[in-house]
Design a protein around this motif. Structure first.
Motif, mmCIF file in Angstrom:
data_model
loop_
_atom_site.group_PDB
_atom_site.id
_atom_site.type_symbol
_atom_site.label_atom_id
_atom_site.label_comp_id
_atom_site.label_asym_id
_atom_site.label_seq_id
_atom_site.Cartn_x
_atom_site.Cartn_y
_atom_site.Cartn_z
ATOM 1 N N UNK A 115 0.348 -12.324 13.387
ATOM 2 C CA UNK A 115 -0.557 -11.369 13.688
ATOM 3 C C UNK A 115 -1.282 -10.718 12.443
ATOM 4 N N UNK A 116 -2.599 -10.829 12.496
ATOM 5 C CA UNK A 116 -3.460 -10.434 11.477
ATOM 6 C C UNK A 116 -4.277 -8.892 11.623
ATOM 7 N N UNK A 117 -4.844 -8.399 11.031
ATOM 8 C CA UNK A 117 -5.360 -7.024 11.056
ATOM 9 C C UNK A 117 -6.607 -6.807 10.893
ATOM 10 N N UNK A 118 -7.421 -6.672 11.996
ATOM 11 C CA UNK A 118 -8.885 -6.815 11.899
ATOM 12 C C UNK A 118 -9.610 -5.537 12.049
ATOM 13 N N UNK A 119 -9.506 -4.623 11.158
ATOM 14 C CA UNK A 119 -9.780 -3.435 11.218
ATOM 15 C C UNK A 119 -11.021 -2.984 10.454
ATOM 16 N N UNK A 120 -10.816 -3.140 9.293
ATOM 17 C CA UNK A 120 -11.861 -2.916 8.245
ATOM 18 C C UNK A 120 -13.226 -3.331 8.399
ATOM 19 N N UNK A 121 -14.258 -2.869 8.127
ATOM 20 C CA UNK A 121 -15.865 -3.081 8.186
ATOM 21 C C UNK A 121 -16.437 -2.679 7.026
ATOM 22 N N UNK A 122 -17.331 -3.613 6.609
ATOM 23 C CA UNK A 122 -18.226 -3.081 5.505
ATOM 24 C C UNK A 122 -18.818 -1.701 5.619
ATOM 25 N N UNK A 149 -15.449 -8.354 10.484
ATOM 26 C CA UNK A 149 -14.597 -7.798 10.079
ATOM 27 C C UNK A 149 -14.154 -8.065 8.374
ATOM 28 N N UNK A 150 -13.905 -7.474 7.281
ATOM 29 C CA UNK A 150 -13.693 -7.655 6.223
ATOM 30 C C UNK A 150 -12.245 -7.661 5.697
ATOM 31 N N UNK A 151 -11.767 -8.222 4.594
ATOM 32 C CA UNK A 151 -10.466 -7.946 4.331
ATOM 33 C C UNK A 151 -9.441 -8.213 5.213
ATOM 34 N N UNK A 152 -9.628 -9.554 5.939
ATOM 35 C CA UNK A 152 -8.835 -9.915 7.128
ATOM 36 C C UNK A 152 -7.552 -10.744 6.241
#
Length: 386
Positions: A115-122, A149-152
């Protein structure tokens, strides 16, 4: 009941194998596939999954210690795995509070899913409390997501991406929608992770072009803005504690390397080991004094999450505070370690050089220094008057 021993899961032999690969992973800018395979075999992907669902049933406090140990071997591997552990940790936090919406995360992790974490956005400094990703509802209860999404982290290997988006179309909107999507042609992963440090995380940019989360993977709809919903608390608490754990492990490794260097290096002027030099001794002591404060803080807060302690409105300041202290302290410790080790640490082949680059990433994770100070100031002084 015997005390939990992190060496049982992360054995000395496993840690040394992971450490032996870390330099090449960094130099080649690749994902640590072998690390993931060995960690999966060791049961690491399911450490926070309860035993009745095929996991090891460890507490958040236990896993905080594990992540510190893993980060001593390879910060990038620990940080990448962190994002999978966040979702399994959120599932545990919610289930512990009587909400079983993330049962599929626990069962999936037990079956080997990542499971990956796709929360951060520029440019989105609202983080959990807002999103630029469009969440479009469908009649069958599913949602499609469009945005970037960034930093995935775990980009090359994840099987399920946990994310959020903003639903402005529903009658009760706007609503923040938390859901999970799988890989298909509507999810595009850019190969753009060429960074100063933490290169093994492969935290690439993810484009969502109408990626669909089935109805049974839409786990929460909450109002935007600050709110006490369990999924917000779960994400914030587990993310901050485990993130602080990774950087605490970096600090410990830098301290160990600095002490070893001081013992090994000898002064031409005195003929004695640098460990006998009063200035070096003071510097090592300063590093140790700073580091020693971190593990007890992490353990105490993690235990409070595990036991359902009620810190009320103070929770967010306590959690953002421990993350900020861990990352800022780790950076100071690595800075000092470089000075103790001398000019050899400036070479890229030196482990301290890699730690120096890796530790810089700490300031960019939520809560960043500005957000942490704002949260803590509000906790003590109240909000800024309009």
């Amino acid at each position: 009941m015997t005390a939990f021993d992190p060496d049982v899961i992360l054995t000395d032999a496993l840690i040394e194998r992971i450490r032996s690969r870390a330099a090449a992973v960094d130099a080649d800018n690749v994902f640590p596939e072998q690390d993931l395979a060995e960690l999966r075999d060791a049961g690491y992907l399911r450490v926070l999954v309860p035993e009745d669902r095929g996991g090891l049933g460890l507490s958040l406090a236990d896993v905080s210690r594990l992540q510190q140990r893993l980060a001593e071997a390879s910060p990038a591997t620990a940080l990448a795995i962190n994002m999978h552990l966040v979702w399994t940790g959120v599932a545990k936090v919610m289930r512990d509070r009587g909400i079983d919406d993330l049962r599929f995360v626990q069962e999936g992790a037990a079956a080997g899913e990542v499971f990956a974490f796709g929360i951060s956005e520029a440019g989105n400094d609202l983080v959990l409390f807002g999103s630029d990703t469009e969440a479009t509802p469908h009649d069958d209860g599913s949602y499609s997501f469009t945005g970037t999404k960034i930093f995935t982290s775990l980009a090359p290997v994840w099987t399920q991406l946990g994310l959020h988006g903003l639903d402005t179309a529903s009658p009760d909107g706007p609503r923040m929608v938390y859901a999970f999507v799988g890989r298909d042609e509507r999810v595009v992963t850019r190969d753009d992770w060429d960074t100063l440090g933490m290169r093994g995380t492969q935290s690439r940019t993810t484009e969502l072009h109408g990626a669909v989360a089935p109805a049974d993977r839409v786990v929460r709809r909450v109002p935007p803005g600050r709110n006490p919903d369990p999924i917000v608390f779960g994400i914030f608490s587990v993310f901050e504690i485990l993130l602080g754990s990774v950087y605490t492990g970096v600090a410990r490794r830098a301290l160990d390397l600095a002490a070893a260097s001081a013992q090994a290096r000898r002064s031409k002027r005195t003929g004695r080991a640098y460990a006998q030099d009063p200035d070096i001794r003071w510097r090592i002591a300063e590093m140790a004094l700073a580091y020693d404060a971190l593990p007890p803080q992490l353990a105490a807060l993690a235990r409070d999450v595990d036991e359902g302690a009620d810190h009320g409105a103070r929770w967010f300041s306590l959690l953002s505070g421990v993350k900020h202290r861990a990352t800022a302290t780790a950076k100071r410790v690595v800075d000092e370690a470089m000075l103790v080790a001398g000019g050899s640490s400036f070479f890229a082949s030196n482990e301290l050089s890699r730690l120096y680059r890796d530790v810089l990433a700490g300031a960019f994770h939520p809560s960043d220094p500005e957000s942490a100070h704002s949260t803590v100031a509000s906790a003590w002084l109240g909000p800024i008057e309009p």
